[in-house]
Design an enzyme around this catalytic site. Structure first.
Site, mmCIF file in Angstrom:
data_model
loop_
_atom_site.group_PDB
_atom_site.id
_atom_site.type_symbol
_atom_site.label_atom_id
_atom_site.label_comp_id
_atom_site.label_asym_id
_atom_site.label_seq_id
_atom_site.Cartn_x
_atom_site.Cartn_y
_atom_site.Cartn_z
ATOM 1 N N LYS A 60 0.957 0.497 6.455
ATOM 2 C CA LYS A 60 1.663 0.519 5.271
ATOM 3 C C LYS A 60 0.914 0.633 3.838
ATOM 4 C CE LYS A 60 5.430 0.674 2.384
ATOM 5 N NZ LYS A 60 6.009 1.959 1.973
ATOM 6 N N THR A 78 6.211 -4.699 1.820
ATOM 7 C CA THR A 78 4.860 -4.420 1.839
ATOM 8 C C THR A 78 3.987 -5.598 1.389
ATOM 9 O OG1 THR A 78 5.301 -2.078 1.102
ATOM 10 C CG2 THR A 78 3.325 -2.905 1.004
ATOM 11 N N LYS A 135 1.029 -4.159 -7.383
ATOM 12 C CA LYS A 135 0.837 -5.165 -6.233
ATOM 13 C C LYS A 135 0.244 -4.603 -5.119
ATOM 14 C CE LYS A 135 3.976 -5.979 -3.963
ATOM 15 N NZ LYS A 135 4.637 -5.558 -2.441
#
Lengths: 294, 294
Positions: free
Chosen positions: B173, B97, B242
């Site tokens: 995503k 990701t 993140k």
């Protein structure tokens, strides 16, 4: 002998629920402020009453499905309300989305009168109501909850018991509507970001709702948002804005910071201020696109 | 002849995906910075390489599943990266990701080298990866996407095509992880309000997830939140923090106000600051309870 039922409030939800009670064989008397809405039910076999008091006089169970707290209190305990005409021992099944304290206040009025209030809010749009597939919450005195079950079964596919506090099912209904709001804002933000990054809005919606969000709530609201077409109207923005204000007020009273709830309420306030009444409440998703310059 | 595959990055997700490629019959070479994580795969028949370059030398396809953008760029185009050792015509299936622009930058480096990058992010927790039931997104050059399909089928239950822009599946995503965050914050706010109003937290969770939210995402995350027990760890807070920072940055760059995304990022920042690393990222739901004095 089936319980005699009175049904007060024949909007798109109430009319569908009343029709299913009739189909299930309950003797039914109906009342609506705008009388013509009762006509289809009369043709299906219901008795039409001219006042709330007249509607409930013979009733064992009184269903109410009204717009807001004020309408519910007026029709119950107001000057022309039905409570004084209600038989002792009868049950008021209150289906409207209202503040838990409104439900509790009415429960006290019923207790003083010798009748019972059971909060009986429902989850589902008018098409779900018409199919008799609502989800029903139920809270109030145990014996009354038990007696109400056959009628609840006639309108829904399942009833969940929230115990003796009559306000509990009202809390659950508010929380449920809040969660639907989070689905709408979440999908709106995700689809708007995806669109501005070059993805196909509808294609991405289809991917999401055929994989990790493969469920009716995301498919249904998501389709309106993906296609930016907010029809048919399940519930108009003003009605759900009232619900979200109740959520925020209940959160204030109970000291629960709910940042998502505040955002959703403000989205609905903007939508009402912009004056688009004939759209589904999911149309607040347009605010997300507009904020992004789309 | 099945494509020869190299797999770089054997965390809980990568190790499970690599094992499924091996089971599907692909000749497999693996690399992980901490070498002992490769041991179970060696015992299942994989070759273990000492460096990324050594791992990819014979490969037709290189999978990477790494923590963040920096780790992905280092292992690909860094001084000890694998790109220079990669055969022309080989495909890099990038599953991490990361920011869409990181994916696009690496795609350009591959194009200059004569190889291909296909963004191949996956949806699902480690147990889903182990079962070979991930949902896979795919974007990049059409021919390379086509060639990658058999390997994607070995790790997932379905692959969704996002077209030629290699960054597109990275966008998808990020949006998907953002939506999971909205589920967690939404459920946390709803269950906290319900609890403070006297409802049973677990009972209300059970009602919601057996009716309008009867779907694995709500059941799975909702259970952790209802029971306030954030085990097992699907992904730790720092990793998804993140991701949410990437969402907010992508929204900033593309001029999309996303109030829900900001709230979720800050919840995760508070969770990381409070120093509870060994919990699932859904533990940011505890912030909602704490804010309400629970």
């Amino acid at each position: 002998m089936a319980d005699k039922i009175a049904f007060l409030g024949l909007g798109s939800m109430g009319a569908a629920m009343a029709a299913n009670l009739l189909k299930a064989g309950f003797p039914l008397t109906v009342y609506n402020r705008t009388a013509e809405k009762a006509e289809p039910l009369r043709q299906q076999g219901a008795t039409v009453a001219a006042t709330p008091a007249e509607a409930v006089r013979e009733a064992d169970i009184v269903f109410t499905m009204l717009t807001d707290d004020k309408a519910l209190e007026e029709i119950t305990t107001g000057p022309d309300g039905f409570l004084n005409a209600l038989k002792p021992g009868a049950i008021h099944a209150s289906c409207s989305t209202v503040a838990p304290d409104t439900t509790r206040r009415l429960a006290e009025a019923h207790a003083a009168h010798g009748s019972f209030l059971v909060a009986s809010p429902v989850f589902g749009k008018p098409d779900v109501a018409a199919a008799g597939k609502l989800w029903v919450g139920s809270s109030g005195p145990a014996e009354a909850r038990e007696r109400l079950k056959p009628a609840q079964e006639a309108i829904g596919q399942g009833t969940h018991d929230f115990g003796d506090d009559p306000g509990a099912a009202s809390v659950a209904k508010l929380c449920g509507n809040f969660l639907l709001g989070t689905v709408i804002e979440g999908m709106a933000e995700a689809l708007t970001l995806a669109e501005k990054c070059g993805l196909d809005r509808v294609g991405f919606y289809e991917m999401l709702t055929s994989t990790i969000f493969n469920t009716p709530v995301y498919k249904g609201y998501g389709k309106l948002i993906a296609e930016q077409h907010y029809q048919p109207v399940g519930a108009p923005p003003a009605i759900i804005r009232k619900d979200m204000n109740l959520v925020v007020q209940e959160a204030y009273k109970n000291e629960v910071p709910m940042p998502f709830a505040n955002i959703i309420r403000d989205r609905l306030t903007a939508t009402v201020a912009l004056g688009e009444p004939d759209v589904d409440w999911a149309s607040f998703a347009k605010r997300v696109s507009e904020d992004a310059g789309l």
